[in-house]
Design a protein around this motif. Structure first.
Motif, PDB file in Angstrom:
ATOM      1  N   ILE A   1       0.846  -1.201   0.000  1.00 30.90           N
ATOM      2  CA  ILE A   1       0.000   0.000   0.000  1.00 30.90           C
ATOM      3  C   ILE A   1       0.882   1.251   0.000  1.00 30.90           C
ATOM      4  O   ILE A   1       0.606   2.225  -0.709  1.00 30.90           O
ATOM      5  CB  ILE A   1      -0.927  -0.027   1.246  1.00 30.90           C
ATOM      6  N   THR A   2       1.961   1.208   0.764  1.00 27.45           N
ATOM      7  CA  THR A   2       2.860   2.366   0.848  1.00 27.45           C
ATOM      8  C   THR A   2       3.416   2.716  -0.532  1.00 27.45           C
ATOM      9  O   THR A   2       3.505   3.885  -0.896  1.00 27.45           O
ATOM     10  CB  THR A   2       4.015   2.059   1.832  1.00 27.45           C
ATOM     11  N   ARG A   3       3.769   1.669  -1.301  1.00 29.62           N
ATOM     12  CA  ARG A   3       4.346   1.921  -2.631  1.00 29.62           C
ATOM     13  C   ARG A   3       3.292   2.466  -3.586  1.00 29.62           C
ATOM     14  O   ARG A   3       3.535   3.405  -4.337  1.00 29.62           O
ATOM     15  CB  ARG A   3       4.955   0.631  -3.158  1.00 29.62           C
ATOM     16  N   LEU A   4       2.084   1.883  -3.548  1.00 21.43           N
ATOM     17  CA  LEU A   4       1.002   2.405  -4.415  1.00 21.43           C
ATOM     18  C   LEU A   4       0.704   3.848  -4.034  1.00 21.43           C
ATOM     19  O   LEU A   4       0.554   4.713  -4.896  1.00 21.43           O
ATOM     20  CB  LEU A   4      -0.267   1.564  -4.261  1.00 21.43           C
ATOM     21  N   ALA A   5       0.632   4.111  -2.715  1.00 21.23           N
ATOM     22  CA  ALA A   5       0.286   5.448  -2.223  1.00 21.23           C
ATOM     23  C   ALA A   5       1.323   6.479  -2.640  1.00 21.23           C
ATOM     24  O   ALA A   5       0.982   7.615  -2.986  1.00 21.23           O
ATOM     25  CB  ALA A   5       0.168   5.414  -0.701  1.00 21.23           C
ATOM     26  N   SER A   6       2.595   6.072  -2.624  1.00 21.20           N
ATOM     27  CA  SER A   6       3.660   7.043  -2.883  1.00 21.20           C
ATOM     28  C   SER A   6       3.643   7.523  -4.334  1.00 21.20           C
ATOM     29  O   SER A   6       4.254   8.530  -4.661  1.00 21.20           O
ATOM     30  CB  SER A   6       5.025   6.451  -2.534  1.00 21.20           C
ATOM     31  N   ASN A   7       2.941   6.795  -5.179  1.00 21.32           N
ATOM     32  CA  ASN A   7       2.829   7.229  -6.575  1.00 21.32           C
ATOM     33  C   ASN A   7       1.587   8.065  -6.835  1.00 21.32           C
ATOM     34  O   ASN A   7       1.257   8.331  -7.980  1.00 21.32           O
ATOM     35  CB  ASN A   7       2.858   6.018  -7.496  1.00 21.32           C
ATOM     36  N   THR A   8       0.871   8.413  -5.776  1.00 23.87           N
ATOM     37  CA  THR A   8      -0.280   9.296  -5.935  1.00 23.87           C
ATOM     38  C   THR A   8       0.077  10.653  -5.323  1.00 23.87           C
ATOM     39  O   THR A   8       1.138  10.792  -4.697  1.00 23.87           O
ATOM     40  CB  THR A   8      -1.531   8.745  -5.210  1.00 23.87           C
ATOM     41  N   ASP A   9      -0.835  11.610  -5.472  1.00 22.61           N
ATOM     42  CA  ASP A   9      -0.580  12.940  -4.897  1.00 22.61           C
ATOM     43  C   ASP A   9      -1.049  13.014  -3.442  1.00 22.61           C
ATOM     44  O   ASP A   9      -1.060  14.071  -2.858  1.00 22.61           O
ATOM     45  CB  ASP A   9      -1.302  14.009  -5.735  1.00 22.61           C
ATOM     46  N   ARG A  10      -1.507  11.883  -2.847  1.00 21.98           N
ATOM     47  CA  ARG A  10      -2.100  11.927  -1.515  1.00 21.98           C
ATOM     48  C   ARG A  10      -1.852  10.662  -0.688  1.00 21.98           C
ATOM     49  O   ARG A  10      -2.807   9.986  -0.272  1.00 21.98           O
ATOM     50  CB  ARG A  10      -3.608  12.171  -1.631  1.00 21.98           C
ATOM     51  N   PRO A  11      -0.593  10.371  -0.396  1.00 23.31           N
ATOM     52  CA  PRO A  11      -0.314   9.161   0.395  1.00 23.31           C
ATOM     53  C   PRO A  11      -1.027   9.142   1.752  1.00 23.31           C
ATOM     54  O   PRO A  11      -1.326   8.064   2.275  1.00 23.31           O
ATOM     55  CB  PRO A  11       1.204   9.183   0.580  1.00 23.31           C
ATOM     56  N   GLU A  12      -1.330  10.333   2.299  1.00 23.07           N
ATOM     57  CA  GLU A  12      -2.026  10.385   3.606  1.00 23.07           C
ATOM     58  C   GLU A  12      -3.458   9.892   3.468  1.00 23.07           C
ATOM     59  O   GLU A  12      -4.046   9.382   4.410  1.00 23.07           O
ATOM     60  CB  GLU A  12      -2.088  11.824   4.154  1.00 23.07           C
ATOM     61  N   GLN A  13      -4.033  10.104   2.293  1.00 17.64           N
ATOM     62  CA  GLN A  13      -5.440   9.725   2.074  1.00 17.64           C
ATOM     63  C   GLN A  13      -5.535   8.465   1.228  1.00 17.64           C
ATOM     64  O   GLN A  13      -6.423   8.323   0.408  1.00 17.64           O
ATOM     65  CB  GLN A  13      -6.183  10.873   1.378  1.00 17.64           C
ATOM     66  N   PHE A  14      -4.611   7.577   1.447  1.00 13.13           N
ATOM     67  CA  PHE A  14      -4.578   6.326   0.684  1.00 13.13           C
ATOM     68  C   PHE A  14      -4.533   5.173   1.683  1.00 13.13           C
ATOM     69  O   PHE A  14      -3.789   5.204   2.657  1.00 13.13           O
ATOM     70  CB  PHE A  14      -3.322   6.291  -0.192  1.00 13.13           C
ATOM     71  N   ILE A  15      -5.316   4.112   1.403  1.00 17.29           N
ATOM     72  CA  ILE A  15      -5.401   3.003   2.356  1.00 17.29           C
ATOM     73  C   ILE A  15      -5.736   1.690   1.632  1.00 17.29           C
ATOM     74  O   ILE A  15      -6.307   1.710   0.533  1.00 17.29           O
ATOM     75  CB  ILE A  15      -6.457   3.338   3.455  1.00 17.29           C
TER      76      ILE A  15
END
Ligand code: NAD
Length: 291
Positions: free
Chosen positions: A123-137
């Motif tokens: 999840i951390t890797r997928l999130a880091s490729n978006t503009d909002r890792p804080e709002q990714f789960i």
């Protein structure tokens, strides 16, 4: 923030299940897929599954009608992006998932929460490729979604408390239980389940047992409701292989090496129930072992 509309990317067996339970819980649901055929199939599956639930008195006819009214399909990222929570449930390939979040980026509002139903991609890797890792789960449903009680919630390293709490609340409103897993390869359920399935495939590959004897042994000998090969077909052999590859790559331990027979089935396009052939052949009235 309250979640009213759920966007779902990927209308395969998991996406249609997530759409099903979300619409029944009263959310507006927008289901997206790159394949029109898959979208049509998903609508028919959801309607059929709800009809079965009416017949077995699990829901009323009014519930079914109300839920189906809440459900719409789309092939537009812009329309999908109006959802408050977008759950990606497309094919288990990292580049596919990354591209989906890239496509959504220009259209989502700053409050939109992004989630993935991935079985095994960090999840951390997928999130880091978006503009909002804080709002990714990670919101990881089990198959079949309308039946299974558990949902794993997976926090990425940057996921904030607000997103975590909203995800928990969302799952609560579906009437399901959560187990919180740390973001390590394959989380909890698949970390334990897939090596067992892979071992069952090795048992077949090495000729220790036939498809039937392996499944019978685990059903009657270990009290499992389904044999491991039957379960592999149910999950999808492409998904099983992806999860084993993620475990093998992510934990670098040879005990996770995918069985060559699993690779062969995947290469043949025999992916289990969804393609009508896997360890069993589902094209006739009753499933017949393919080995
Ligand atoms: P599936 O093959 O049934 O469906 C995948 C869907 O994604 C297909 O309809 C395909 O057309 C669509 N798709 C592919 N690329 C796309 C794109 N770029 N944009 C939109 N849609 C796209 O697979 P599934 O079993 O539903 O698995 C979906 C996800 O759920 C995977 O991440 C998988 O790991 C996860 N998951 C699967 C299970 C399971 O038991 N199968 C359980 C839990 C989670």
């Amino acid at each position: 923030m309250t979640i009213k509309t759920i966007g779902i990317v990927g209308s395969g067996q998991m996406g249609n299940g997530i759409a099903h339970v979300s619409a029944l819980a009263g959310y507006n649901v927008k289901l997206f897929d790159i394949s029109k055929i898959q979208l049509d199939k998903a609508l028919a599956t959801i309607a059929g599954n709800m009809t079965r639930q009416v017949s077995s008195d699990k829901i009323s006819e009014q519930d079914r009608e109300a839920a189906l009214e809440k459900l719409s399909v789309t092939d537009s990222y812009e329309e999908l992006a109006t959802a408050d929570l977008i759950i990606e449930s497309a094919t288990e390939k990292e580049e596919v998932k990354r591209e989906i979040f890239e496509h959504l980026r220009p259209y989502i509002s700053e409050d939109t929460i992004l989630a993935s139903n991935t079985s095994s991609i960090p999840i951390t890797r997928l999130a880091s490729n978006t503009d909002r890792p804080e709002q990714f789960i990670g919101i990881h449903f089990m198959n079949p979604v309308p039946v299974m009680e558990l949902v794993e919630i997976v926090r990425g390293i940057a996921t904030d408390d607000k997103t975590f709490n909203l995800a928990q609340e969302f799952v609560d409103t579906l009437g399901k239980q959560t187990a919180v897993a740390e973001d390590f390869p394959a989380f909890i359920v698949n970390r334990i389940l897939l090596p067992m399935i892979n071992e069952a495939i090795y048992t077949l590959y090495e000729g220790v047992g036939t498809v039937e004897s392996i499944d019978k042994a685990m059903k009657l000998g270990a009290n499992h409701p389904m044999g491991p090969l039957q379960l592999a077909d149910f999950i999808g052999l492409d998904t099983c292989l992806s999860i084993m590859q993620v475990l093998h790559d992510g934990l670098a331990d040879p005990k996770y090496r995918p069985c060559p027979l699993l690779v062969k089935y995947k290469e043949a396009g025999w992916l289990g129930r969804k393609t009508k052939r896997g360890f069993y052949d589902y094209r006739g009235e009753t499933p017949v072992p393919t080995r």
